[in-house]
Write a protein that holds these residues in place. Structure first.
Motif, PDB file in Angstrom:
ATOM      1  N   ASP A  75       0.876  -1.164   0.000  1.00 17.21           N
ATOM      2  CA  ASP A  75       0.000   0.000   0.000  1.00 17.21           C
ATOM      3  C   ASP A  75       0.924   1.227   0.000  1.00 17.21           C
ATOM      4  O   ASP A  75       2.103   1.112   0.363  1.00 17.21           O
ATOM      5  CB  ASP A  75      -0.858  -0.060   1.271  1.00 17.21           C
ATOM      6  CG  ASP A  75      -1.562   1.242   1.545  1.00 17.21           C
ATOM      7  OD1 ASP A  75      -2.249   1.721   0.635  1.00 17.21           O
ATOM      8  OD2 ASP A  75      -1.421   1.775   2.666  1.00 17.21           O
ATOM      9  N   ASP A  79       0.024   5.054   1.020  1.00 17.48           N
ATOM     10  CA  ASP A  79      -0.110   6.026   2.116  1.00 17.48           C
ATOM     11  C   ASP A  79      -0.020   5.343   3.485  1.00 17.48           C
ATOM     12  O   ASP A  79      -0.751   4.389   3.760  1.00 17.48           O
ATOM     13  CB  ASP A  79      -1.456   6.763   2.008  1.00 17.48           C
ATOM     14  CG  ASP A  79      -1.563   7.533   0.713  1.00 17.48           C
ATOM     15  OD1 ASP A  79      -0.807   8.497   0.554  1.00 17.48           O
ATOM     16  OD2 ASP A  79      -2.374   7.139  -0.154  1.00 17.48           O
ATOM     17  N   ASP A 111      -1.616  -0.557   5.891  1.00 16.15           N
ATOM     18  CA  ASP A 111      -1.873  -0.057   7.250  1.00 16.15           C
ATOM     19  C   ASP A 111      -3.363  -0.004   7.575  1.00 16.15           C
ATOM     20  O   ASP A 111      -3.725   0.223   8.729  1.00 16.15           O
ATOM     21  CB  ASP A 111      -1.319   1.367   7.401  1.00 16.15           C
ATOM     22  CG  ASP A 111      -2.122   2.353   6.567  1.00 16.15           C
ATOM     23  OD1 ASP A 111      -2.050   2.260   5.324  1.00 16.15           O
ATOM     24  OD2 ASP A 111      -2.863   3.163   7.149  1.00 16.15           O
TER      25      ASP A 111
HETATM   26 MG   LIG Z   1      -2.631   3.245   3.606  1.00 14.67          MG
END
Ligand SMILES: [Mg+2]
Length: 459
Positions: A22, A24, A303
């Motif tokens: 991922d 960000d 995250d």
């Molecule tokens: Mg993220």
């Protein structure tokens, strides 16, 4: 080196051919407090300009520690809730005020939260901290006579969501980031070198991000390109980059891939199988079959506990890794508290037998119909109360090492939090930062340890 990658299910990296990231808060680290403060400020302005909220709300100051990951937002009731692994409500705030224990018992007696209900939102990523904080602040305002005319709580939540969407769509959030990258984005040379090391080992690395191409390019140009040694650009470093991926739908739906021209950002349909390059949209299904991959040999790290981990695990058989930034502080605080925890345990070991003795004495009175144990019972009750007086400040001291409003992210008292349950159940491995993962060998064998269950009794 202290252990930094934690293992729920055994994972042999030698078998992993493809590592998906991922972007960000995973590959790209944010200065989270700055970014959430900015989001909070822009949402307030949007509420005033597009939703007719009074201008005086612009005075609300962002408070970073008002919300933590894993909290549940009850949009109808105006509450933030911390929930145990079984869905029981363990801590709660209405607006900015704590709902005290007895009141909580009355309101939530036997309520178990089903977070899939539309009335609830969860703080699944750091990007939701500003949302939760602003919601709590506006609920608090609405409860004062001056601001009674603010919309109902669930409408406030909908308005904040609208404001955030607007901020993303009209670029007002991202243009500030673009002009002040160093204030919001962390550059880390080490991660780039480790990525190149993994590629030398034959690992293919790809990105799946919900951010659109222009923003992704901005961040990757800034955080990756200056530190590359063996590659010219992140575009050569990553086998495939998928932007605007619409996770979690990416993992269960069959949306089409569009090919992006890296120079112009223009998109075209994809008529053949995927080849290295930059794409928009698409699905895990087509990705896996076009590249002829065994899904068990793909590791995806993100995250967002729901979008990157829980939903993926329910729909695909890729392996999962969770980035959980707050973990580092949580471990350090737990280390600092270990002496205090032992003191509390020792005092509890004193207190529990006394409580058992009191129960025996009361039972004796009831069963034999007398009151002869009163003096002894009162003496023992006094002892318990003295012990409680010693324990209570120790608990306060322990809590002071964690978030002042919510305590630990992973625990509610002695139980695991709902967030901890999701991590344990759905993330094969988890670690504070992506660097913690890439600093380990590309040939690492992550073994899960034998878990204690209730009947193991610490043996
Ligand atoms: Mg993220």
């Amino acid at each position: 080196m202290k252990k930094k990658v934690f293992v729920n299910r055994t994972l042999n990296l030698k078998k992993i051919t493809h590592i998906g990231l991922d972007m960000d808060h995973t590959l790209i680290r944010y200065k989270t407090e700055n970014f959430e403060k900015l989001a909070h400020e822009i949402m307030l302005k949007k509420l005033v300009s597009t939703r007719e909220y009074p201008e005086s709300i612009l005075n609300l100051k962002f408070e970073y520690n008002r919300a933590i990951k894993g909290l549940v937002i009850d949009k109808n009731a105006g509450n933030l809730l911390k929930v145990s692994r079984f869905g029981g409500i363990k801590e709660s705030f209405h607006g900015l005020k704590p709902i005290e224990y007895y009141q909580r018992k009355k309101i939530f007696a036997n309520t178990f939260i089903d977070i899939s209900e539309p009335n609830y939102d969860t703080i699944d990523t750091n990007f939701s901290i500003s949302f939760a904080t602003l919601f709590a602040q506006l609920v608090e305002l609405k409860n004062t006579s001056e601001f009674q005319s603010l919309p109902e709580y669930n409408q406030i939540a909908a308005d904040i969501n609208y404001a955030l969407d607007q901020a993303h769509q009209d670029g007002s959030l991202k243009s500030v980031v673009r002009d002040n990258l160093a204030d919001y984005i962390i550059q880390d040379e080490k991660i780039v070198h480790h990525l190149e090391k993994f590629i030398k080992h034959g690992k293919k690395i790809f990105i799946v991000t919900n951010s659109e191409y222009p923003y992704s390019k901005l961040l990757l140009d800034y955080a990756i390109n200056p530190f590359l040694k063996d590659h010219k650009s992140w575009m050569d470093l990553f086998e495939i980059t998928i932007t605007g991926s619409k996770k979690p739908r990416f993992f269960y739906d069959n949306l089409r891939f569009l090919k992006i021209d890296p120079e112009t950002g223009s998109m075209t349909n994809v008529s053949s199988k995927l080849t290295p390059g930059i794409y928009q949209g698409g699905s895990a299904n087509v990705f896996t079959s076009d590249l002829n991959l065994d899904p068990g040999n793909i590791l995806y790290i993100g995250d967002h506990i729901y979008g990157d981990v829980v939903r993926l695990k329910k729909d695909c058989s890729w392996r999962t890794g969770l980035i959980f930034e707050e973990l580092d502080d949580e471990i350090k605080s737990n280390d600092k508290c270990s002496a205090l925890n032992s003191e509390v345990e020792a005092l509890m070991a004193e207190k529990i037998p006394i409580e058992i003795k009191i129960d025996e004495l009361i039972s004796d009175e009831i069963e034999n119909n007398h009151k002869n144990n009163r003096t002894e019972i009162n003496q023992l009750l006094e002892k318990v109360s003295q012990l409680d007086k010693t324990i209570s400040p120790l608990i306060t001291k322990i809590q002071s090492h964690f978030n002042p409003y919510w305590g630990e992210i992973m625990r509610t008292g002695i139980e695991e939090s709902y967030f901890a349950y999701q991590v344990e159940r759905f993330a094969d491995i988890y670690m504070p930062t992506l660097l913690d993962f890439f600093e380990q060998s590309p040939r690492a064998y992550y073994r899960s340890s034998r878990r204690l269950m209730a009947h193991d009794d610490g043996q």
